[in-house]
Write an enzyme that holds these catalytic residues in place. Structure first.
Site, short mmCIF file in Angstrom:
data_model
loop_
_atom_site.label_atom_id
_atom_site.label_comp_id
_atom_site.label_asym_id
_atom_site.label_seq_id
_atom_site.Cartn_x
_atom_site.Cartn_y
_atom_site.Cartn_z
N ASN A 9 0.92 -1.19 -0.12
CA ASN A 9 0.12 -0.13 0.06
C ASN A 9 0.84 1.44 0.20
O ASN A 9 1.40 1.56 1.11
CB ASN A 9 -0.69 -0.04 1.26
CG ASN A 9 -1.74 1.15 1.40
OD1 ASN A 9 -1.80 1.88 0.60
ND2 ASN A 9 -2.35 1.42 2.54
N LYS A 11 0.04 4.39 -0.33
CA LYS A 11 -0.77 5.28 0.46
C LYS A 11 -0.40 6.77 -0.57
O LYS A 11 -0.35 6.35 -1.67
CB LYS A 11 -0.14 5.87 1.85
CG LYS A 11 -0.08 4.34 2.67
CD LYS A 11 0.12 4.59 4.17
CE LYS A 11 -0.14 2.89 4.84
NZ LYS A 11 0.21 3.11 6.23
N HIS A 93 -9.37 1.29 4.97
CA HIS A 93 -7.94 1.38 5.80
C HIS A 93 -8.27 2.09 6.89
O HIS A 93 -9.06 3.17 6.76
CB HIS A 93 -6.97 1.68 4.81
CG HIS A 93 -5.61 1.92 5.46
ND1 HIS A 93 -5.48 2.66 6.39
CD2 HIS A 93 -4.56 0.87 5.12
CE1 HIS A 93 -3.86 2.55 6.65
NE2 HIS A 93 -3.65 1.34 5.98
N GLU A 95 -6.79 4.60 7.87
CA GLU A 95 -6.41 6.02 7.72
C GLU A 95 -7.67 6.62 7.16
O GLU A 95 -8.00 7.75 7.25
CB GLU A 95 -5.14 6.25 6.98
CG GLU A 95 -3.92 5.78 7.71
CD GLU A 95 -2.75 5.26 6.89
OE1 GLU A 95 -2.91 5.29 5.45
OE2 GLU A 95 -1.67 4.78 7.42
N GLU A 163 -5.20 -4.92 10.55
CA GLU A 163 -4.15 -4.01 10.75
C GLU A 163 -4.39 -3.16 11.97
O GLU A 163 -5.23 -2.32 11.92
CB GLU A 163 -4.13 -3.05 9.60
CG GLU A 163 -3.76 -3.59 8.24
CD GLU A 163 -3.23 -2.44 7.31
OE1 GLU A 163 -1.97 -3.18 6.61
OE2 GLU A 163 -3.71 -1.44 6.97
N GLY A 169 2.68 1.94 10.90
CA GLY A 169 4.05 3.17 10.67
C GLY A 169 4.69 3.38 11.98
O GLY A 169 5.17 4.37 12.14
N SER A 209 3.77 -2.39 10.31
CA SER A 209 5.26 -2.47 10.53
C SER A 209 5.75 -3.69 10.22
O SER A 209 6.70 -4.22 10.80
CB SER A 209 5.50 -2.06 11.87
OG SER A 209 5.04 -0.74 12.41
P1 13P Z 1 3.43 0.32 7.43
O1 13P Z 1 3.75 -1.20 6.89
O2 13P Z 1 3.86 1.71 7.00
O3 13P Z 1 3.27 0.12 9.10
O4 13P Z 1 1.66 0.36 7.08
C1 13P Z 1 0.85 -0.52 7.15
C2 13P Z 1 -0.30 -0.03 6.26
O5 13P Z 1 -1.12 0.59 6.83
C3 13P Z 1 -0.50 -1.06 5.00
O6 13P Z 1 -1.77 -0.51 4.82
#
Ligand code: 13P
Length: 249
Positions: A9, A11, A93, A95, A163, A169, A209
């Site tokens: 992803n 983003k 997601h 976010e 997740e 992150g 992560s």
């Molecule tokens: P990270 O791997 O940067 O922690 O992000 C995970 C994520 O949100 C994948 O959709």
């Protein structure tokens, strides 16, 4: 029986110049035994598809609208993503649940539309730090799972990504026991709802992560069929060892 899946992803990261990373990734894994999916920003779906002609690496979107068309300025329909060359779409997601206030009900409507358009939905769910500490994580996951996943789901058109919000992150990851508990629970809930055939065929990804250093340990957990990777999917040199760990799992 479930094909393993390494999904990235990107983003809100990536310009045309970044497509060199995709080409490098495809060149490094020409006939990998696992499925590979990269979800770049929507602006890069068509150029990514063109750059990857002949490669089994799949391209996906990061969101779509629940309606098929209409007066929704700035939004993209599932069919538009498909038309641009996507074969999958990330939905729900955390976010987007946070910054766009998306509810599980909306995620389910989006997944329904995406599946009808021929896109595989990668439905994301996960508890916040507060929810893990203050309530029962499995209650949160159970509610998100049942509300976010549409009835039309099959092993081909649905992937579920666990997740934990606090692991995204942050460099923090749950223990293997914590991941295993949630994945075993999600598998049981899917089997109960859809029957063993479909319930056992839906792939369950872990995300949050994931890096080269922890990938092998995560992929050894029962009912972890792959990963949804954020930061470490942006560079071929970071994502490749994760793919290799999945191949070896
Ligand atoms: P990270 O791997 O940067 O922690 O992000 C995970 C994520 O949100 C994948 O959709």
């Amino acid at each position: 029986m479930r094909r393993k899946l390494a999904a990235g992803n990107w983003k809100m990261n990536g310009l045309n110049a970044t497509l060199a990373e995709l080409s490098a990734l495809a060149a490094e894994h020409p006939d990998t035994g696992v499925d590979l999916l990269i979800c770049p920003p929507a602006t890069l779906i068509a150029p990514a598809r063109a750059a990857l002609a002949g490669s089994p690496l799949q391209i996906g979107g990061q969101d779509c609208h629940a309606e098929t068309s209409g007066a929704y300025t700035g939004d993209l329909s599932a069919m538009m993503l498909r038309d641009a060359g996507a074969s999958a779409v990330i939905l729900g997601h955390s976010e987007r649940r946070a910054s766009h206030r998306e509810t599980s009900e909306e995620v389910r409507l989006k997944a329904n539309t995406a599946q009808a358009a021929g896109l595989m939905s990668v439905v994301c769910l996960g508890e916040s730090r507060f929810q893990r500490e203050a309530t029962n994580t499995l209650d949160i996951i159970g509610a998100q799972l049942s509300l976010s996943v549409p009835d039309s789901s099959t092993g081909e058109n649905l992937v579920v990504a666990y997740e934990p919000v606090w692991a995204i992150g942050s460099g923090l990851t749950p223990t293997p026991e914590q991941i295993g508990e949630v994945h075993t629970f999600m598998r049981a809930r899917l089997e109960h709802r859809f029957g063993p055939g479909i319930g056992r065929s839906v792939r369950l990804l872990y995300g949050g992560s994931v890096k080269a250093e922890n990938a092998a340990e995560i992929f050894a957990i029962p009912d972890v069929d792959g990963a949804l990777v954020g930061g470490a999917s942006l560079k071929a040199s970071d994502f490749s060892p994760i793919i290799e760990a999945l191949e070896a799992a």
